[in-house]
Enzyme design. Sequence first.
Site, PDB file in Angstrom:
ATOM      1  N   ASN A  50      -2.206   5.710  -1.837  1.00  0.00           N
ATOM      2  CA  ASN A  50      -3.156   6.758  -1.466  1.00  0.00           C
ATOM      3  C   ASN A  50      -4.322   6.794  -2.451  1.00  0.00           C
ATOM      4  O   ASN A  50      -4.160   6.531  -3.645  1.00  0.00           O
ATOM      5  CB  ASN A  50      -2.484   8.131  -1.327  1.00  0.00           C
ATOM      6  CG  ASN A  50      -1.660   8.550  -2.522  1.00  0.00           C
ATOM      7  OD1 ASN A  50      -1.097   7.722  -3.232  1.00  0.00           O
ATOM      8  ND2 ASN A  50      -1.563   9.851  -2.760  1.00  0.00           N
ATOM      9  N   GLU A  52      -7.403   9.373  -3.353  1.00  0.00           N
ATOM     10  CA  GLU A  52      -7.942  10.716  -3.123  1.00  0.00           C
ATOM     11  C   GLU A  52      -9.423  10.787  -3.483  1.00  0.00           C
ATOM     12  O   GLU A  52      -9.998   9.833  -4.030  1.00  0.00           O
ATOM     13  CB  GLU A  52      -7.112  11.728  -3.934  1.00  0.00           C
ATOM     14  CG  GLU A  52      -5.666  11.746  -3.450  1.00  0.00           C
ATOM     15  CD  GLU A  52      -4.809  12.820  -4.104  1.00  0.00           C
ATOM     16  OE1 GLU A  52      -5.206  13.397  -5.139  1.00  0.00           O
ATOM     17  OE2 GLU A  52      -3.715  13.082  -3.558  1.00  0.00           O
ATOM     18  N   GLU A  63      -0.517   4.693   3.915  1.00  0.00           N
ATOM     19  CA  GLU A  63      -0.286   3.938   5.158  1.00  0.00           C
ATOM     20  C   GLU A  63      -1.604   3.428   5.737  1.00  0.00           C
ATOM     21  O   GLU A  63      -1.701   2.299   6.223  1.00  0.00           O
ATOM     22  CB  GLU A  63       0.375   4.831   6.217  1.00  0.00           C
ATOM     23  CG  GLU A  63       1.733   5.356   5.831  1.00  0.00           C
ATOM     24  CD  GLU A  63       1.687   6.690   5.106  1.00  0.00           C
ATOM     25  OE1 GLU A  63       0.769   6.901   4.271  1.00  0.00           O
ATOM     26  OE2 GLU A  63       2.563   7.523   5.372  1.00  0.00           O
ATOM     27  N   CYS A  90       2.632  11.127   7.438  1.00  0.00           N
ATOM     28  CA  CYS A  90       2.027  12.335   8.015  1.00  0.00           C
ATOM     29  C   CYS A  90       1.679  12.061   9.478  1.00  0.00           C
ATOM     30  O   CYS A  90       1.723  10.920   9.953  1.00  0.00           O
ATOM     31  CB  CYS A  90       0.790  12.752   7.226  1.00  0.00           C
ATOM     32  SG  CYS A  90      -0.672  11.748   7.553  1.00  0.00           S
ATOM     33  N   CYS A  93      -1.043   9.429  10.110  1.00  0.00           N
ATOM     34  CA  CYS A  93      -0.574   8.062   9.832  1.00  0.00           C
ATOM     35  C   CYS A  93       0.376   7.578  10.912  1.00  0.00           C
ATOM     36  O   CYS A  93       0.435   6.385  11.203  1.00  0.00           O
ATOM     37  CB  CYS A  93       0.063   7.986   8.457  1.00  0.00           C
ATOM     38  SG  CYS A  93      -1.188   8.106   7.153  1.00  0.00           S
TER      39      CYS A  93
END
Length: 130
Positions: A50, A52, A63, A90, A93
């Site tokens: 990830n 951010e 993902e 999530c 994703c």
Amino acid sequence: MNEVPQTTPADDALLAEARSAAAQAYAPYSQFHVGAALRTREGALFTGANVENASYPLGVCAERTVLARAASEGVRPGDVAAVAITASPCGGCRQWLLEFRVERVLFDHDGGVEIRSAQELLPHAFVLDE
Ligand code: THU
């Protein structure tokens, strides 16, 4: 009761790649590091984490990072053998995993490893060709 997931040696190797990839996460805001690893049917490996952003909604999940990396190298829906993730994917994703028709999604959940198809993770999904 859920069946005990049966991971293969290839699954275990992919999960290990996902765990290593989590170390590369750029997550200064949540401190929540997620890693993902993708293996194609031809045996190519991609990893992602990830990433951010100070403008929070612009952050990218692990993902999507790995799927975008793979797609940028020519991987297309149907080419993916499996994706391993260090967290439960999530909703957004799940839609990405569905787009690439990933039939084997492995993810850490509740102290164990879940194995599901993208379709199982997103029933009654939105698709354009209906
Ligand atoms: N995150 C992922 O990378 N994948 C998911 O499926 C769930 C959430 C990331 C996004 C954000 O950087 C952090 O985890 C906390 O939500």
